[in-house]
Write a protein that holds these residues in place. Structure first.
Motif, PDB file in Angstrom:
ATOM      1  N   LEU A  44       1.329  -1.352  -0.076  1.00  0.00           N
ATOM      2  CA  LEU A  44       0.042   0.187   0.062  1.00  0.00           C
ATOM      3  C   LEU A  44       0.878   1.320  -0.093  1.00  0.00           C
ATOM      4  O   LEU A  44       2.014   1.163   0.244  1.00  0.00           O
ATOM      5  N   LYS A  45       0.290   2.786  -0.316  1.00  0.00           N
ATOM      6  CA  LYS A  45       1.093   3.655  -0.163  1.00  0.00           C
ATOM      7  C   LYS A  45       1.120   3.166   1.026  1.00  0.00           C
ATOM      8  O   LYS A  45       1.148   3.238   1.645  1.00  0.00           O
ATOM      9  N   ASP A  46       2.789   4.687   1.328  1.00  0.00           N
ATOM     10  CA  ASP A  46       3.538   4.792   2.725  1.00  0.00           C
ATOM     11  C   ASP A  46       3.929   3.558   2.814  1.00  0.00           C
ATOM     12  O   ASP A  46       4.406   3.267   4.133  1.00  0.00           O
ATOM     13  N   LYS A  47       4.019   2.518   1.960  1.00  0.00           N
ATOM     14  CA  LYS A  47       5.165   1.188   2.027  1.00  0.00           C
ATOM     15  C   LYS A  47       4.913   0.458   2.961  1.00  0.00           C
ATOM     16  O   LYS A  47       5.907  -0.171   3.864  1.00  0.00           O
ATOM     17  N   ILE A  48       3.155   0.193   3.384  1.00  0.00           N
ATOM     18  CA  ILE A  48       2.605  -0.861   4.254  1.00  0.00           C
ATOM     19  C   ILE A  48       3.063  -1.582   3.849  1.00  0.00           C
ATOM     20  O   ILE A  48       1.694  -2.079   2.286  1.00  0.00           O
ATOM     21  N   PRO A  49       3.556  -2.455   3.773  1.00  0.00           N
ATOM     22  CA  PRO A  49       3.133  -4.313   3.008  1.00  0.00           C
ATOM     23  C   PRO A  49       1.705  -5.239   3.538  1.00  0.00           C
ATOM     24  O   PRO A  49       0.987  -4.865   4.922  1.00  0.00           O
ATOM     25  N   CYS A  50       1.223  -5.206   2.347  1.00  0.00           N
ATOM     26  CA  CYS A  50       0.071  -6.349   2.787  1.00  0.00           C
ATOM     27  C   CYS A  50      -0.483  -7.155   1.900  1.00  0.00           C
ATOM     28  O   CYS A  50       0.234  -7.584   0.703  1.00  0.00           O
ATOM     29  N   ARG A  51      -1.152  -7.914   2.479  1.00  0.00           N
ATOM     30  CA  ARG A  51      -1.589  -9.342   1.403  1.00  0.00           C
ATOM     31  C   ARG A  51      -2.821  -9.101   1.294  1.00  0.00           C
ATOM     32  O   ARG A  51      -3.857  -8.803   2.225  1.00  0.00           O
ATOM     33  N   ILE A  52      -3.500  -8.994  -0.125  1.00  0.00           N
ATOM     34  CA  ILE A  52      -5.213  -8.877  -0.450  1.00  0.00           C
ATOM     35  C   ILE A  52      -5.848 -10.203  -0.971  1.00  0.00           C
ATOM     36  O   ILE A  52      -5.282 -10.782  -2.412  1.00  0.00           O
ATOM     37  N   ALA A  53      -6.756 -10.738  -0.152  1.00  0.00           N
ATOM     38  CA  ALA A  53      -7.330 -11.532  -0.737  1.00  0.00           C
ATOM     39  C   ALA A  53      -8.869 -11.311  -1.397  1.00  0.00           C
ATOM     40  O   ALA A  53      -9.467 -10.014  -0.464  1.00  0.00           O
ATOM     41  N   ARG A  54      -9.392 -11.419  -2.722  1.00  0.00           N
ATOM     42  CA  ARG A  54     -10.394 -11.257  -3.205  1.00  0.00           C
ATOM     43  C   ARG A  54     -11.698 -12.456  -2.392  1.00  0.00           C
ATOM     44  O   ARG A  54     -12.000 -12.925  -3.676  1.00  0.00           O
ATOM     45  N   ILE A  55     -11.905 -12.010  -2.293  1.00  0.00           N
ATOM     46  CA  ILE A  55     -13.639 -13.420  -1.362  1.00  0.00           C
ATOM     47  C   ILE A  55     -13.945 -11.639  -0.747  1.00  0.00           C
ATOM     48  O   ILE A  55     -13.936 -11.064  -0.794  1.00  0.00           O
ATOM     49  N   PRO A  68       1.008  -6.851   8.152  1.00  0.00           N
ATOM     50  CA  PRO A  68       1.427  -7.414  10.085  1.00  0.00           C
ATOM     51  C   PRO A  68       1.165  -6.084  10.774  1.00  0.00           C
ATOM     52  O   PRO A  68       0.315  -5.250  10.786  1.00  0.00           O
ATOM     53  N   SER A  69       0.162  -6.458  12.038  1.00  0.00           N
ATOM     54  CA  SER A  69      -0.452  -6.068  12.815  1.00  0.00           C
ATOM     55  C   SER A  69       0.216  -4.172  12.568  1.00  0.00           C
ATOM     56  O   SER A  69      -0.774  -3.817  13.503  1.00  0.00           O
ATOM     57  N   ASP A  70       1.620  -4.615  13.652  1.00  0.00           N
ATOM     58  CA  ASP A  70       1.841  -2.760  13.629  1.00  0.00           C
ATOM     59  C   ASP A  70       1.216  -2.017  12.757  1.00  0.00           C
ATOM     60  O   ASP A  70       1.447  -0.702  13.262  1.00  0.00           O
ATOM     61  N   TYR A  71       1.256  -2.497  11.701  1.00  0.00           N
ATOM     62  CA  TYR A  71       0.658  -1.187   9.941  1.00  0.00           C
ATOM     63  C   TYR A  71      -1.330  -1.005  10.372  1.00  0.00           C
ATOM     64  O   TYR A  71      -1.593  -0.360   9.204  1.00  0.00           O
ATOM     65  N   GLY A  72      -1.165  -1.949  11.116  1.00  0.00           N
ATOM     66  CA  GLY A  72      -3.153  -2.475  11.370  1.00  0.00           C
ATOM     67  C   GLY A  72      -3.624  -0.506  11.318  1.00  0.00           C
ATOM     68  O   GLY A  72      -4.573   0.037  10.433  1.00  0.00           O
ATOM     69  N   PRO A  73      -3.212   0.494  12.269  1.00  0.00           N
ATOM     70  CA  PRO A  73      -3.649   1.849  12.557  1.00  0.00           C
ATOM     71  C   PRO A  73      -3.782   2.663  11.000  1.00  0.00           C
ATOM     72  O   PRO A  73      -4.664   3.001  10.250  1.00  0.00           O
ATOM     73  N   ALA A  74      -2.221   1.863  10.544  1.00  0.00           N
ATOM     74  CA  ALA A  74      -1.900   2.599   9.166  1.00  0.00           C
ATOM     75  C   ALA A  74      -2.513   2.805   8.046  1.00  0.00           C
ATOM     76  O   ALA A  74      -2.918   3.072   7.426  1.00  0.00           O
ATOM     77  N   ALA A  75      -2.843   1.579   7.978  1.00  0.00           N
ATOM     78  CA  ALA A  75      -3.850  -0.001   6.874  1.00  0.00           C
ATOM     79  C   ALA A  75      -4.930   1.121   6.966  1.00  0.00           C
ATOM     80  O   ALA A  75      -5.508   1.424   5.800  1.00  0.00           O
TER      81      ALA A  75
END
Length: 243
Positions: A44-55, A68-75
């Motif tokens: 994601l923008k701001d260099k937030i690593p993520c996995r996205i599932a289309r479900i 990762p949980s530390d990035y949760g609020p920013a995401a």
């Protein structure tokens, strides 16, 4: 998944547009590159690593974003900052429950230990080419009877009436005993404008479509005339889901 991951559901007709504005490479989430049931690992923008599932449990075009949980609020701040100006809103379990009943998606209310994969209308998900846990049991005569209770949708004949989960589905001429089925979940459908339900009835839709059925609720002393319909009460062809 675990405390190590934070998860955010993004659902609705604009959900892909929201993701396109939030990922560093919008092409990754295009319909061609990211089909239904797909999973990608991206940033994601701001260099937030993520996995996205289309479900989708809501039945809408939807995605689940895991970081990762530390990035949760920013995401969450990023996704909400894009969604809110587009008319998006936060939605909770009651709204999700209403949408899943509209779509005929089953939960623990339906999967109570008596229900087979065929009863729930999910038989096509089972492999016909290899064995799996339950594959032998699934073929036992008692579990493939044509008169087994099958998942159906339920409408009140008078669209102004309501009915309750737990009511017994009976032939209108034989409202007695254990009946022919039961109602597992109900909700008001804002899209259809009346109450709807999911339940099971012997033989399923083919056996009861067009017949007179009563939702008998002796505990609350309330009998309501209902009709048996497809469990897929909104967007039955999945046009939103696959759009």
């Amino acid at each position: 998944v675990s405390e190590q991951w934070a998860g955010i559901a993004v659902a609705g007709p604009c959900s892909r547009t929201v993701l396109e504005a939030c990922v560093e490479d919008p092409a990754r989430v295009s319909n061609d590159n990211f089909p239904f049931m797909g999973v990608i690992e991206t940033v994601l923008k701001d260099k937030i690593p993520c996995r996205i599932a289309r479900i989708s449990f809501s039945g809408e075009l939807a995605y689940e974003v895991y970081t990762p949980s530390d990035y949760g609020p920013a995401a969450m701040d990023l996704l909400w900052g894009v969604s809110e100006p587009m008319g998006g809103c936060l939605y909770g379990l009651e709204a999700l429950g209403a949408m899943r009943i509209e779509k005929g998606h089953v939960t623990g209310a339906e999967l109570d230990g008596r229900v087979t994969i065929e009863d729930a209308g999910l038989g096509r998900m089972a492999s016909s080419k290899k064995s799996y846990i339950g594959s032998a049991l699934r073929k036992r005569p008692e579990l493939i009877r044509e008169d087994r209770p099958r998942l159906v949708g339920i409408f009140p004949r008078d669209r102004h009436e309501t009915f309750n989960a737990g009511a017994i589905l009976c032939d209108a001429d034989a409202v007695q005993g254990f009946g022919d089925g039961w109602i597992s979940g109900v909700t008001h459908s804002p899209e259809l404008g009346h109450w709807i339900g999911l339940g099971f009835i012997a033989g399923g839709l083919e056996a009861w479509q067009g017949k007179s059925v009563v939702a008998a609720d002796p505990v609350r002393k309330n009998n309501v005339a209902v009709e048996i319909v497809s469990p897929h009460m909104v967007d039955p062809d999945g046009e939103r889901l696959y759009g």
